[in-house]
Design an enzyme around this catalytic site. Structure first.
Site, PDB file in Angstrom:
ATOM      1  N   ASP A  94       7.913  -0.763  -3.620  1.00  0.00           N
ATOM      2  CA  ASP A  94       8.267  -1.900  -2.775  1.00  0.00           C
ATOM      3  C   ASP A  94       8.034  -1.494  -1.326  1.00  0.00           C
ATOM      4  O   ASP A  94       8.935  -1.050  -0.623  1.00  0.00           O
ATOM      5  CB  ASP A  94       9.723  -2.302  -3.005  1.00  0.00           C
ATOM      6  CG  ASP A  94      10.068  -3.623  -2.342  1.00  0.00           C
ATOM      7  OD1 ASP A  94       9.167  -4.232  -1.723  1.00  0.00           O
ATOM      8  OD2 ASP A  94      11.229  -4.054  -2.436  1.00  0.00           O
ATOM      9  N   ALA A  95       6.769  -1.635  -0.901  1.00  0.00           N
ATOM     10  CA  ALA A  95       6.348  -1.144   0.412  1.00  0.00           C
ATOM     11  C   ALA A  95       5.984  -2.261   1.382  1.00  0.00           C
ATOM     12  O   ALA A  95       5.895  -2.028   2.585  1.00  0.00           O
ATOM     13  CB  ALA A  95       5.148  -0.206   0.236  1.00  0.00           C
ATOM     14  N   LYS A  96       5.724  -3.452   0.853  1.00  0.00           N
ATOM     15  CA  LYS A  96       5.398  -4.637   1.660  1.00  0.00           C
ATOM     16  C   LYS A  96       4.296  -4.333   2.678  1.00  0.00           C
ATOM     17  O   LYS A  96       4.405  -4.664   3.856  1.00  0.00           O
ATOM     18  CB  LYS A  96       6.649  -5.192   2.331  1.00  0.00           C
ATOM     19  CG  LYS A  96       7.727  -5.620   1.328  1.00  0.00           C
ATOM     20  CD  LYS A  96       8.956  -6.171   2.010  1.00  0.00           C
ATOM     21  CE  LYS A  96      10.011  -6.579   0.998  1.00  0.00           C
ATOM     22  NZ  LYS A  96      10.622  -5.439   0.284  1.00  0.00           N
ATOM     23  N   ARG A  97       3.209  -3.747   2.189  1.00  0.00           N
ATOM     24  CA  ARG A  97       2.093  -3.407   3.043  1.00  0.00           C
ATOM     25  C   ARG A  97       1.187  -4.614   3.252  1.00  0.00           C
ATOM     26  O   ARG A  97       1.419  -5.684   2.718  1.00  0.00           O
ATOM     27  CB  ARG A  97       1.303  -2.230   2.451  1.00  0.00           C
ATOM     28  CG  ARG A  97       2.080  -0.918   2.347  1.00  0.00           C
ATOM     29  CD  ARG A  97       2.624  -0.465   3.703  1.00  0.00           C
ATOM     30  NE  ARG A  97       2.939   0.954   3.740  1.00  0.00           N
ATOM     31  CZ  ARG A  97       4.148   1.484   3.693  1.00  0.00           C
ATOM     32  NH1 ARG A  97       5.194   0.695   3.582  1.00  0.00           N
ATOM     33  NH2 ARG A  97       4.332   2.786   3.766  1.00  0.00           N
TER      34      ARG A  97
END
Length: 272
Positions: A94-97
């Site tokens: 869950d890095a929301k890149r």
């Protein structure tokens, strides 16, 4: 991991539970702070206690990056442990890149090649060329932020452009991108009433649904409006499971909470 393999695990375990590994050193049991790597020891204990009850784990990378190189190494040890001991479990970074194409390619390599996650969360704001690099990896999945569970989601995501909400534009446009069959979508449980419309646009895609439990989302409502014939849901719970206790009984309490959610999911699946 393929979506068929993920669906098989859901059927086998009678669970579509995703457990968020959002480790805050101020919240974990104090006795773990004396260990060499408290973050990994906490994660390992949670995984050992709950792996038979869930089909996915989702570390939020911010909780690791906040501790610098030590936190990143803890994340690496965690994903290595999962891939070695439980390769059947779907892993989510869950890095929301999301950035311009060549930068997105490097983000994708970091999470898919170096760390070997099955999927990563990505923000769609910069459009096609910021997302397609993630979609180029075989048997890896990109989980696009569509309609999130936070209050600020109403700032942009539900605003209308040409008489249609922005999140619907995101869903429809994403289906035109190369390798879009590898897309999954984040839809917050606190937005369950929107799920019927979302399913009209992406009927077959997996939806990652945070917000059940601590944020007040309803499991039954999410399933009523969001479940498809293959289930197509990953319901995430983080704080409600991993921080059920901060005492020496944290493992037992975490398992009890996970077992409660798995039982509710099994009952729902039995009615399908």
């Amino acid at each position: 991991m393929t979506t068929q393999q993920l669906t098989h695990q859901i059927q086998l375990k009678k669970s579509f539970l995703c457990i968020g590994l959002d480790v805050d050193l101020h919240k974990i049991p104090p006795h773990l702070l004396a260990t060499e790597d408290p973050i990994f020891e906490f994660n390992k204990a949670i995984i050992d206690a709950t792996h038979d009850l869930c089909v996915s784990y989702k570390p939020n990378t911010a909780f690791y990056e906040a501790y610098g190189i030590k936190g990143w190494l803890s994340l690496q040890k965690t994903i290595n442990y999962l891939n070695e001991k439980h390769p059947e479990i779907f892993t989510i970074a869950d890095a929301k890149r999301g950035d311009i194409g060549n930068t997105s390619s490097m983000y994708a390599k970091a999470f898919f090649e170096d760390l070997d996650f099955d999927s990563v969360t990505v923000a769609p704001y910069m459009g096609k060329d910021s997302v397609e690099p993630f979609l180029a990896f075989e048997n890896k999945h990109t989980i696009l932020l569509a309609l999130t569970s936070n209050e600020g989601a109403f700032d942009f995501q539900t605003k209308k452009i040409d008489h249609k909400e922005v999140y619907k534009h995101v869903l429809e446009t994403s289906k035109t991108w190369k390798n879009s069959e590898k897309l999954m979508y984040v839809v917050g449980a606190t937005k369950a009433e929107y799920l019927s419309d979302i399913r009209k646009i992406v009927p077959d895609s997996f939806l990652l649904v945070p917000g059940v439990g601590a944020q007040g989302g309803s499991l039954s409502e999410v399933c009523k409006f969001g479940m498809n014939q293959q289930v197509g849901l990953l319901i995430n719970s983080s704080r409600g499971i991993i921080y059920a206790s901060n005492g020496t009984d944290f493992v037992e309490k975490a398992r009890a909470e996970a077992l409660k959610m798995q039982g509710e999911m099994a009952a729902i699946l039995d009615k399908q």
